[in-house]
Design a protein around this motif. Structure first.
Motif, short mmCIF file in Angstrom:
data_model
loop_
_atom_site.label_atom_id
_atom_site.label_comp_id
_atom_site.label_asym_id
_atom_site.label_seq_id
_atom_site.Cartn_x
_atom_site.Cartn_y
_atom_site.Cartn_z
N ALA A 18 -9.03 1.64 -94.28
CA ALA A 18 -10.07 1.09 -93.41
C ALA A 18 -10.73 2.17 -92.55
CB ALA A 18 -9.50 -0.03 -92.54
N PRO A 19 -9.97 2.95 -91.76
CA PRO A 19 -10.64 4.01 -90.99
C PRO A 19 -11.17 5.14 -91.87
CG PRO A 19 -8.26 4.07 -90.64
CD PRO A 19 -8.55 2.83 -91.41
N ALA A 34 -13.18 -1.15 -88.71
CA ALA A 34 -12.03 -0.42 -89.25
C ALA A 34 -10.81 -0.58 -88.35
CB ALA A 34 -12.39 1.06 -89.41
N ALA A 80 -14.45 4.04 -93.09
CA ALA A 80 -15.39 4.04 -91.97
C ALA A 80 -15.95 5.43 -91.72
CB ALA A 80 -14.70 3.51 -90.71
N SER A 125 -7.25 -2.34 -89.39
CA SER A 125 -5.99 -1.62 -89.27
C SER A 125 -4.99 -2.42 -88.44
CB SER A 125 -6.23 -0.25 -88.63
OG SER A 125 -6.99 0.58 -89.48
#
Length: 494
Positions: free
Chosen positions: A14-15, A38, A18, A42
């Motif tokens: 997710a991050p 993000a 991003a 998380s």
């Protein structure tokens, strides 16, 4: 891979996604929302992992990634702070007048969040060191983001002091690996479990030296005194959401390394040296923090020295050990992450509203900013360890652990220093809230809801967990304590 493996992948991707999308799109509003999404994903992923309640240690991707009690708890703390700070950043960063640079900021911020999430799940001591070093490299640019002389100086001090400490941690890691070669041969997988299993057969002198090096090295990153000198500058000069992530996420991520090596030291038969040194650093951190908090003049530096204090408290908890000490330290990690995020959020908003960092120039906060003032004052009472907030319970558990180990003198010193910090810290808030403003009437801009919302979201669980220590959390802490040291007996809930 299973549900937990999938959630672990979401937690990391997710991050990471991003970062890529933010750099590709390059628009401030899109960057805000992508980073926020993000951080939310998380947080949901780690909550899903904890809800699945894995009964055993799980490893993935060639045993390089581990999902265990200590790691998931630390990731939870980091994910909560990352999410709250991402919400706060939307309102705060718009005040800086740096619209063109915001995509770069959010790409770095997502990278910093990712590094604090990845570190605790590294199952190899060498990879863990790389993850910690990565947090340093990314966060240095965030500390210097405002490009003022003070922030650039703080960034240089941060990277020099912390890199020196991390270099010592690398040397200690090498010595641990070398000591293992006498048992397992010239090459082996340096997992935490492997080190703990072979620890009784390692050379005690070599392990003692290696542990002291990693303790000093990662202790520098944690901000334990006297290796804390980078922390007040970096925390006070970086943007407020960065300060929250530094204090509430990064320090815990570095503490994980100390705790994992402490388990190895216990198994190697050098518990007296290892725990004694950790206790000494914890107590000294409390002492240093108390002296600087009482005489502090800078607002964010006051919050920074409070971080030194609470890392000292956590070090004491892990140093005392046992079910109560470990549980108290783990509970304190979460409580401090929530509370210090709240305090840095409030400090950042107040500094922007009053256009100053000096405590002496901030007056009548409650009158000028009623909603923020109420949340921030409640957070100030909570951060000093006063009831009915959660830090009171975690500190009480650590004190009880010290008494159970007959460390009466150290517990007495801890209690005295906590009282000094309580009086000194709240005296600054008394001045900021109740002393008259010598500048006379002034116009203070209202604070954005983006800044107020995460403060409220942090305060609610601090109050709830101060009134109620969930039995499920205690059982989770017991499992972690058993995994760190299976020879220690377990007991009932506090």
């Amino acid at each position: 891979m299973g549900t937990i493996g999938t959630l672990t992948l979401v937690l990391v991707l997710a991050p990471a996604a991003a970062i890529v999308l933010i750099l590709l799109i390059g628009r401030p509003r899109a960057a805000e929302m992508l980073n926020l999404a993000a951080s939310a994903l998380s947080l949901l992923a780690i909550l899903g992992i904890l809800a699945a309640k894995p009964t055993t240690e799980l490893t993935f991707w060639g045993d390089y990634v581990v999902i265990d009690g200590l790691g998931t708890w630390t990731i939870l703390c980091a994910a909560i702070v990352y999410c709250l700070a991402s919400v706060y950043a939307v309102g705060y960063m718009r005040l800086l007048g740096e619209e063109g640079r915001l995509p770069r900021f959010y790409a770095l911020f997502a990278g910093f969040g990712l590094s604090t999430l990845v570190g605790p799940m590294m199952n190899n001591a060498g990879l863990y060191w790389i993850a910690i070093e990565l947090t340093t490299l990314i966060s240095t640019f965030l500390v210097a983001f405002e490009r003022e002389a003070a922030s650039i100086e703080a960034a240089w001090k941060y990277i020099i002091v912390v890199s020196a400490g991390i270099s010592l941690a690398l040397l200690g890691t090498v010595l641990f690996y070398w000591s293992g070669t006498f048992v397992l041969g010239p090459t082996y997988d340096m997992t935490w479990k492997a080190l703990q299993e072979i620890a009784p057969r390692l050379n005690p002198s070599l392990v003692s030296l290696a542990f002291l090096l990693v303790l000093i090295g990662y202790g520098t990153k944690v901000g334990l005194a006297p290796m804390h000198t980078w922390l007040p500058d970096a925390h006070s000069e970086g943007p407020a959401p960065v300060s929250a992530l530094l204090s509430g996420a990064l320090l815990n991520t570095a503490m994980v390394g100390i705790v994992r090596y402490l388990a190895v030291a216990d198994a190697a038969g050098i518990a007296t040296l290892a725990r004694g040194t950790l206790l000494a650093l914890g107590a000294f951190s409390l002492f240093v923090a108390s002296m600087f908090i009482v005489r502090q003049k800078g607002l964010k530096r006051l919050m920074a020295y409070s971080s030194v204090e609470h890392m000292g408290v956590i070090a004491l908890g892990f140093g005392f050990g046992g079910p109560l000490g470990t549980a108290g330290a783990l509970y304190h990690m979460l409580n401090h992450s929530l509370n210090k995020s709240l305090m840095f959020f409030g400090a950042g908003a107040v500094m922007r509203a009053y256009q100053t960092k000096r405590i002496s120039r901030i007056r009548q906060v409650m009158r000028q900013l009623p909603m923020l003032g109420a949340l921030w004052l409640a957070g100030a009472v909570a951060i000093t360890g006063a009831p009915p907030f959660a830090l009171f319970l975690s500190e009480l558990a650590i004190i009880r652990a010290g008494l159970a180990k007959s460390n009466y003198a150290l517990v007495g010193l801890m209690a005295v220093l906590l009282v000094v910090i309580f009086v000194g810290f709240l005296n600054h808030f008394r001045a900021m809230y109740f002393e008259e403003d010598e500048a006379g009437a002034r116009t203070i801009a209202p604070v954005s809801l983006w800044c107020l919302l995460p403060m409220g979201l942090a305060l609610v669980p601090l109050l709830v967990m101060g009134l109620w220590w969930p039995q499920g959390l205690w059982e989770h802490f017991q499992q972690i304590a058993q995994a760190l040291d299976a020879t220690r007996p377990t007991g009932g809930a506090p």
